[in-house]
Enzyme design. Sequence first.
Site, short mmCIF file in Angstrom:
data_model
loop_
_atom_site.label_atom_id
_atom_site.label_comp_id
_atom_site.label_asym_id
_atom_site.label_seq_id
_atom_site.Cartn_x
_atom_site.Cartn_y
_atom_site.Cartn_z
N ASP A 12 34.93 34.58 13.84
CA ASP A 12 34.37 35.86 13.40
C ASP A 12 32.91 36.01 13.83
O ASP A 12 32.18 35.02 13.92
CB ASP A 12 34.49 35.97 11.88
CG ASP A 12 34.30 37.39 11.39
OD1 ASP A 12 34.54 38.35 12.17
OD2 ASP A 12 33.90 37.57 10.23
N HIS A 29 33.36 40.28 22.31
CA HIS A 29 34.69 39.65 22.40
C HIS A 29 34.81 38.83 23.68
O HIS A 29 35.41 37.76 23.68
CB HIS A 29 35.79 40.72 22.34
CG HIS A 29 35.83 41.46 21.03
ND1 HIS A 29 35.72 40.82 19.82
CD2 HIS A 29 35.94 42.78 20.74
CE1 HIS A 29 35.78 41.71 18.83
NE2 HIS A 29 35.91 42.92 19.37
N LEU A 123 46.86 18.69 23.36
CA LEU A 123 46.51 19.54 22.21
C LEU A 123 47.54 20.66 21.99
O LEU A 123 47.91 21.37 22.92
CB LEU A 123 45.13 20.17 22.48
CG LEU A 123 44.61 21.17 21.45
CD1 LEU A 123 44.19 20.46 20.16
CD2 LEU A 123 43.43 21.96 22.02
C1 IPE Z 1 39.29 38.00 10.74
O1 IPE Z 1 38.09 38.67 11.04
C2 IPE Z 1 40.25 38.14 11.88
C3 IPE Z 1 39.88 37.44 13.12
C4 IPE Z 1 38.85 36.69 13.31
C5 IPE Z 1 40.80 37.62 14.19
P1 IPE Z 1 37.83 40.14 10.54
O2 IPE Z 1 36.47 40.51 11.01
O3 IPE Z 1 38.94 41.04 10.93
O4 IPE Z 1 37.85 39.98 8.95
P2 IPE Z 1 37.22 40.89 7.81
O5 IPE Z 1 37.60 42.31 8.12
O6 IPE Z 1 35.74 40.69 7.87
O7 IPE Z 1 37.78 40.36 6.54
C1 IPE Z 2 36.08 38.60 15.35
O1 IPE Z 2 34.86 39.22 15.50
C2 IPE Z 2 37.04 38.97 16.47
C3 IPE Z 2 38.16 39.84 16.04
C4 IPE Z 2 38.43 40.17 14.80
C5 IPE Z 2 39.02 40.36 17.09
P1 IPE Z 2 34.58 40.63 14.88
O2 IPE Z 2 34.94 41.68 15.87
O3 IPE Z 2 35.23 40.77 13.54
O4 IPE Z 2 33.00 40.59 14.71
P2 IPE Z 2 32.16 41.13 13.48
O5 IPE Z 2 32.67 40.48 12.24
O6 IPE Z 2 32.34 42.62 13.43
O7 IPE Z 2 30.76 40.75 13.80
MG MG Z 3 34.63 40.35 11.65
#
Ligand code: IPE
Ligand code: IPE
Ligand code: MG
Length: 241
Positions: A12, A29, A123
């Site tokens: 995240d 990303h 892995l």
């Molecule tokens: C969790 O992150 C999902 C992934 C890392 C793929 P999110 O950014 O979607 O989670 P929330 O919305 O903060 O809970």
């Molecule tokens: C996690 O990073 C990746 C996915 C959920 C695809 P985020 O896109 O949730 O990044 P933040 O949390 O908004 O910074």
């Molecule tokens: Mg996020």
Amino acid sequence: MNLPRHIAIVMDGNGRWAQSRRRPRSFGHQAGVKAAREVVRVCAERRIEALTLFAFSSENWNRPANEVSRLMDLFMRSLNREVDELHGNKVRLRFIGDLAAFSPDLRHGMILSERKTAANPGLNLSIAVNYGGRWDVAQAAQKLAKRVSQGELAPEQVDERSLQSEFALADLPSPDLLIRTGGEQRISNFLLWQLAYTELYFCETLWPDFGPAQLQLALDDYASRQRRFGRVPTPKQVGNG
Ligand code: IPE
Ligand code: IPE
Ligand code: MG
């Protein structure tokens, strides 16, 4: 050092990483894919048995259409680009989640890469896409219900063991360590059943900045934990024995 057999990661913080650089979220990303590649490399090198990465949750479809379509492009390109190297490094790749939601091309690519790497001894890398922990429980229950309705299984045989056998990661040990980057301290519908006794590690580092040094901090922290699984510690027990 006591290493986890199975590490699960909620990757995240990509969006915030990009926003702090005044770039679009998709830039974050992209940087996230690089971080993932590096962590996979280190885990393979350290002979970790399994690594499960949360790449796209069932709730992430609710993001703006433009971000979702950029993510799908990125999955497709990364798949094409990374599979040969993963295969060369003896990684066994699989995708977990409800894959029916993806385009036929992407699905085809996923299936081919799974087939190509299926016999690899290294892995076990699982990428969770359109994955939700609740979906996993529901699909496992549905499979058992079908077996009951076909007379293959008695209702009393629907128990923890038979349910466990239908989960996405049924053949792997449960994760020993869950890492979530990006500062939030929640599960966000990742592995629910499988995390029952997992050690949780949360860090502020945004995913694109997570590298071997940050992974080592998580592993050091894990090595200092004492896992009890409901028992009392034995007098000699140190670390997570
Ligand atoms: C969790 O992150 C999902 C992934 C890392 C793929 P999110 O950014 O979607 O989670 P929330 O919305 O903060 O809970
Ligand atoms: C996690 O990073 C990746 C996915 C959920 C695809 P985020 O896109 O949730 O990044 P933040 O949390 O908004 O910074
Ligand atoms: Mg996020």
